[in-house]
Design an enzyme around this catalytic site. Structure first.
Site, PDB file in Angstrom:
ATOM      1  N   LYS A  98      60.167  59.036  83.921  1.00 50.14           N
ATOM      2  CA  LYS A  98      59.819  57.666  84.322  1.00 50.14           C
ATOM      3  C   LYS A  98      59.663  56.769  83.101  1.00 50.14           C
ATOM      4  O   LYS A  98      60.200  55.664  83.041  1.00 50.14           O
ATOM      5  CB  LYS A  98      58.503  57.646  85.130  1.00 50.14           C
ATOM      6  CG  LYS A  98      58.510  58.499  86.368  1.00 50.14           C
ATOM      7  CD  LYS A  98      57.187  58.436  87.110  1.00 50.14           C
ATOM      8  CE  LYS A  98      55.982  58.961  86.356  1.00 50.14           C
ATOM      9  NZ  LYS A  98      56.057  60.406  86.026  1.00 50.14           N
ATOM     10  N   ARG A 122      49.610  55.155  92.294  1.00 46.98           N
ATOM     11  CA  ARG A 122      49.670  56.609  92.282  1.00 46.98           C
ATOM     12  C   ARG A 122      48.927  57.234  93.456  1.00 46.98           C
ATOM     13  O   ARG A 122      48.919  58.446  93.593  1.00 46.98           O
ATOM     14  CB  ARG A 122      48.983  57.064  91.003  1.00 46.98           C
ATOM     15  CG  ARG A 122      49.738  58.079  90.220  1.00 46.98           C
ATOM     16  CD  ARG A 122      48.959  58.249  88.937  1.00 46.98           C
ATOM     17  NE  ARG A 122      49.467  59.316  88.174  1.00 46.98           N
ATOM     18  CZ  ARG A 122      50.229  59.133  87.083  1.00 46.98           C
ATOM     19  NH1 ARG A 122      50.555  57.948  86.672  1.00 46.98           N
ATOM     20  NH2 ARG A 122      50.634  60.177  86.411  1.00 46.98           N
ATOM     21  N   ARG A 132      57.509  68.121  74.989  1.00 43.98           N
ATOM     22  CA  ARG A 132      57.317  66.699  74.631  1.00 43.98           C
ATOM     23  C   ARG A 132      56.386  66.574  73.424  1.00 43.98           C
ATOM     24  O   ARG A 132      55.385  67.272  73.311  1.00 43.98           O
ATOM     25  CB  ARG A 132      56.709  65.937  75.812  1.00 43.98           C
ATOM     26  CG  ARG A 132      56.383  64.501  75.433  1.00 43.98           C
ATOM     27  CD  ARG A 132      56.152  63.593  76.599  1.00 43.98           C
ATOM     28  NE  ARG A 132      55.136  64.080  77.511  1.00 43.98           N
ATOM     29  CZ  ARG A 132      54.910  63.551  78.710  1.00 43.98           C
ATOM     30  NH1 ARG A 132      55.625  62.521  79.127  1.00 43.98           N
ATOM     31  NH2 ARG A 132      53.983  64.047  79.500  1.00 43.98           N
ATOM     32  N   ARG A 166      50.570  65.973  73.802  1.00 42.11           N
ATOM     33  CA  ARG A 166      49.532  65.339  74.626  1.00 42.11           C
ATOM     34  C   ARG A 166      48.603  66.418  75.172  1.00 42.11           C
ATOM     35  O   ARG A 166      49.049  67.475  75.565  1.00 42.11           O
ATOM     36  CB  ARG A 166      50.186  64.585  75.794  1.00 42.11           C
ATOM     37  CG  ARG A 166      50.455  63.135  75.503  1.00 42.11           C
ATOM     38  CD  ARG A 166      51.296  62.429  76.530  1.00 42.11           C
ATOM     39  NE  ARG A 166      50.915  62.571  77.919  1.00 42.11           N
ATOM     40  CZ  ARG A 166      51.531  61.950  78.929  1.00 42.11           C
ATOM     41  NH1 ARG A 166      52.532  61.109  78.683  1.00 42.11           N
ATOM     42  NH2 ARG A 166      51.160  62.140  80.176  1.00 42.11           N
ATOM     43  N   ARG A 215      48.264  68.574  87.188  1.00 44.95           N
ATOM     44  CA  ARG A 215      48.956  67.289  87.394  1.00 44.95           C
ATOM     45  C   ARG A 215      50.021  67.414  88.484  1.00 44.95           C
ATOM     46  O   ARG A 215      50.195  66.493  89.290  1.00 44.95           O
ATOM     47  CB  ARG A 215      49.612  66.824  86.087  1.00 44.95           C
ATOM     48  CG  ARG A 215      48.607  66.281  85.102  1.00 44.95           C
ATOM     49  CD  ARG A 215      49.163  66.256  83.708  1.00 44.95           C
ATOM     50  NE  ARG A 215      50.222  65.286  83.535  1.00 44.95           N
ATOM     51  CZ  ARG A 215      51.101  65.315  82.532  1.00 44.95           C
ATOM     52  NH1 ARG A 215      51.052  66.272  81.629  1.00 44.95           N
ATOM     53  NH2 ARG A 215      52.004  64.381  82.437  1.00 44.95           N
TER      54      ARG A 215
HETATM   55  P1  AP5 Z   1      58.951  61.043  80.104  1.00 44.15           P
HETATM   56  O1  AP5 Z   1      59.895  59.903  80.193  1.00 44.15           O
HETATM   57  O2  AP5 Z   1      57.800  60.944  79.154  1.00 44.15           O
HETATM   58  O3  AP5 Z   1      58.460  61.445  81.583  1.00 44.15           O
HETATM   59  P2  AP5 Z   1      57.393  60.758  82.547  1.00 44.15           P
HETATM   60  O4  AP5 Z   1      57.908  60.892  83.933  1.00 44.15           O
HETATM   61  O5  AP5 Z   1      57.050  59.389  82.061  1.00 44.15           O
HETATM   62  O6  AP5 Z   1      56.199  61.783  82.329  1.00 44.15           O
HETATM   63  P3  AP5 Z   1      54.629  61.557  82.140  1.00 44.15           P
HETATM   64  O7  AP5 Z   1      54.098  62.957  81.915  1.00 44.15           O
HETATM   65  O8  AP5 Z   1      54.316  60.541  81.092  1.00 44.15           O
HETATM   66  O9  AP5 Z   1      54.219  61.027  83.518  1.00 44.15           O
HETATM   67  P4  AP5 Z   1      52.848  61.104  84.164  1.00 44.15           P
HETATM   68  O10 AP5 Z   1      53.063  60.273  85.369  1.00 44.15           O
HETATM   69  O11 AP5 Z   1      52.322  62.463  84.412  1.00 44.15           O
HETATM   70  O12 AP5 Z   1      51.858  60.543  83.030  1.00 44.15           O
HETATM   71  P5  AP5 Z   1      51.213  59.116  82.757  1.00 44.15           P
HETATM   72  O13 AP5 Z   1      51.309  58.871  81.314  1.00 44.15           O
HETATM   73  O14 AP5 Z   1      51.710  58.088  83.715  1.00 44.15           O
HETATM   74  O15 AP5 Z   1      59.811  62.353  79.769  1.00 44.15           O
HETATM   75  C1  AP5 Z   1      59.182  63.611  79.598  1.00 44.15           C
HETATM   76  C2  AP5 Z   1      59.945  64.414  78.508  1.00 44.15           C
HETATM   77  O16 AP5 Z   1      61.259  64.686  78.993  1.00 44.15           O
HETATM   78  C3  AP5 Z   1      60.112  63.638  77.198  1.00 44.15           C
HETATM   79  O17 AP5 Z   1      59.994  64.529  76.138  1.00 44.15           O
HETATM   80  C4  AP5 Z   1      61.541  63.065  77.278  1.00 44.15           C
HETATM   81  O18 AP5 Z   1      62.132  62.901  76.005  1.00 44.15           O
HETATM   82  C5  AP5 Z   1      62.256  64.117  78.135  1.00 44.15           C
HETATM   83  N1  AP5 Z   1      63.286  63.537  79.013  1.00 44.15           N
HETATM   84  C6  AP5 Z   1      63.207  62.383  79.720  1.00 44.15           C
HETATM   85  N2  AP5 Z   1      64.326  62.188  80.445  1.00 44.15           N
HETATM   86  C7  AP5 Z   1      65.129  63.261  80.191  1.00 44.15           C
HETATM   87  C8  AP5 Z   1      66.430  63.653  80.656  1.00 44.15           C
HETATM   88  N3  AP5 Z   1      67.145  62.894  81.537  1.00 44.15           N
HETATM   89  N4  AP5 Z   1      66.937  64.819  80.216  1.00 44.15           N
HETATM   90  C9  AP5 Z   1      66.248  65.593  79.340  1.00 44.15           C
HETATM   91  N5  AP5 Z   1      65.012  65.288  78.856  1.00 44.15           N
HETATM   92  C10 AP5 Z   1      64.454  64.124  79.285  1.00 44.15           C
HETATM   93  O19 AP5 Z   1      49.691  59.383  83.177  1.00 44.15           O
HETATM   94  C11 AP5 Z   1      48.877  60.276  82.438  1.00 44.15           C
HETATM   95  C12 AP5 Z   1      47.517  60.429  83.124  1.00 44.15           C
HETATM   96  O20 AP5 Z   1      46.845  59.143  83.152  1.00 44.15           O
HETATM   97  C13 AP5 Z   1      47.553  60.876  84.580  1.00 44.15           C
HETATM   98  O21 AP5 Z   1      47.669  62.268  84.710  1.00 44.15           O
HETATM   99  C14 AP5 Z   1      46.183  60.341  85.076  1.00 44.15           C
HETATM  100  O22 AP5 Z   1      45.137  61.145  84.644  1.00 44.15           O
HETATM  101  C15 AP5 Z   1      46.096  58.992  84.370  1.00 44.15           C
HETATM  102  N6  AP5 Z   1      46.688  57.896  85.166  1.00 44.15           N
HETATM  103  C16 AP5 Z   1      47.778  57.143  84.823  1.00 44.15           C
HETATM  104  N7  AP5 Z   1      48.040  56.253  85.789  1.00 44.15           N
HETATM  105  C17 AP5 Z   1      47.122  56.426  86.758  1.00 44.15           C
HETATM  106  C18 AP5 Z   1      46.898  55.836  88.028  1.00 44.15           C
HETATM  107  N8  AP5 Z   1      47.699  54.868  88.490  1.00 44.15           N
HETATM  108  N9  AP5 Z   1      45.857  56.275  88.779  1.00 44.15           N
HETATM  109  C19 AP5 Z   1      45.035  57.252  88.316  1.00 44.15           C
HETATM  110  N10 AP5 Z   1      45.180  57.862  87.133  1.00 44.15           N
HETATM  111  C20 AP5 Z   1      46.228  57.464  86.350  1.00 44.15           C
END
Ligand code: AP5
Length: 228
Positions: free
Chosen positions: A26, A101, A139, A172, A183
């Site tokens: 994402k 979310r 990552r 992370r 998660r």
């Molecule tokens: P990446 O693009 O970083 O993936 P992502 O889907 O963004 O993964 P996240 O782990 O950041 O999502 P998340 O929703 O769990 O975390 P968030 O930060 O929002 O890609 C991942 C890896 O794959 C990278 O190394 C990349 O290079 C590689 N990659 C990407 N595309 C690829 C491809 N096509 N092929 C190969 N490799 C690829 O949230 C973190 C925490 O914050 C949550 O767990 C929660 O505790 C809190 N939080 C955030 N938002 C909320 C909310 N709205 N409500 C409550 N708590 C929240």
């Protein structure tokens, strides 16, 4: 609740919500699409990690929840988004990465934005579970500028520092195995139901994220550009 966002004309093509499990790509795609559309990417994960790094009251409250792979309470996230969307750079549109979310967040958000869910293009990125695990375990992340790398798929030029700002790359906290398991469970229980919520209310597009970054991006770009 205050209307934080007007709706109309070309701006409606530039309001995008990314759904999908942890590691689906994402953030990677949202960043590229935001640059392409000329609108900000709003990542609630980045906002929370920044608050944690700075030790703000929000960060202190969020830290244990984020690190263990749980969710931060809805009212805090709604406050963050409400404030962020009032900023002038959101006037022409924005991309939401990580919000909403939960159904509670989605419903509150619908009442904040003129046009409700229909004002958004919702992109649901799907990737098989074993690939998610590989992406998250490999990552690496720069706490200074939030750039993301992968040890195999997107390695930094040097093993330990960020290509963009020279900051020291880390894993992370929530990419460790126990947090990842939590998660993924939280995603299945709390976030996956949003697919059904948006499917009938928004322009909804399901994309296969298990392909090269560029291939996925070209499909997303076309979907958003062709949106009526
Ligand atoms: P990446 O693009 O970083 O993936 P992502 O889907 O963004 O993964 P996240 O782990 O950041 O999502 P998340 O929703 O769990 O975390 P968030 O930060 O929002 O890609 C991942 C890896 O794959 C990278 O190394 C990349 O290079 C590689 N990659 C990407 N595309 C690829 C491809 N096509 N092929 C190969 N490799 C690829 O949230 C973190 C925490 O914050 C949550 O767990 C929660 O505790 C809190 N939080 C955030 N938002 C909320 C909310 N709205 N409500 C409550 N708590 C929240």
């Amino acid at each position: 609740m205050a209307d934080v966002s007007s709706h109309g004309g070309a701006e409606s093509r530039k309001r995008v919500i990314f759904l999908g499990p942890p590691g689906a790509g994402k953030g990677t795609q949202a960043e590229r699409l935001a640059a392409d559309l000329g609108v900000p990417r709003i990542s609630t994960g980045d906002i929370l990690r920044d608050a944690i790094a700075q030790g703000t009251p929000l960060g202190q409250q969020a830290a244990p929840l984020v690190e263990e792979g749980g969710l931060v309470p809805d009212h805090l996230l709604i406050g963050i988004i409400q404030e962020r969307l009032l900023a002038p750079d959101c006037a022409q549109g924005y991309i939401l990465d990580g919000f909403p979310r939960t159904l509670g967040q989605a419903e509150s958000f619908a009442s904040m934005v003129q046009g409700g869910p229909a004002a958004f293009c919702v992109i649901d990125v799907e990737v098989p579970r074993e690939e998610l695990l590989k992406r998250l375990s490999g990552r690496r992340w720069c706490p200074s500028c939030q750039a993301t790398y992968h040890v195999d798929n997107k390695p930094p030029r040097s093993n330990s520092s960020c290509d963009l700002c020279g900051g020291r790359l880390l894993q992370r906290e929530d990419d460790r195995e126990e947090s990842v398991t939590r998660r993924l469970t939280v995603y299945d229980e709390r976030t996956a139901p949003l697919r059904q919520y948006y499917r009938t209310r928004s322009c909804f597009h399901h994309v296969n994220g298990h392909r090269p970054v560029e291939t996925v991006f070209q499909e997303l770009r076309r979907v958003v550009q062709e949106r009526p």
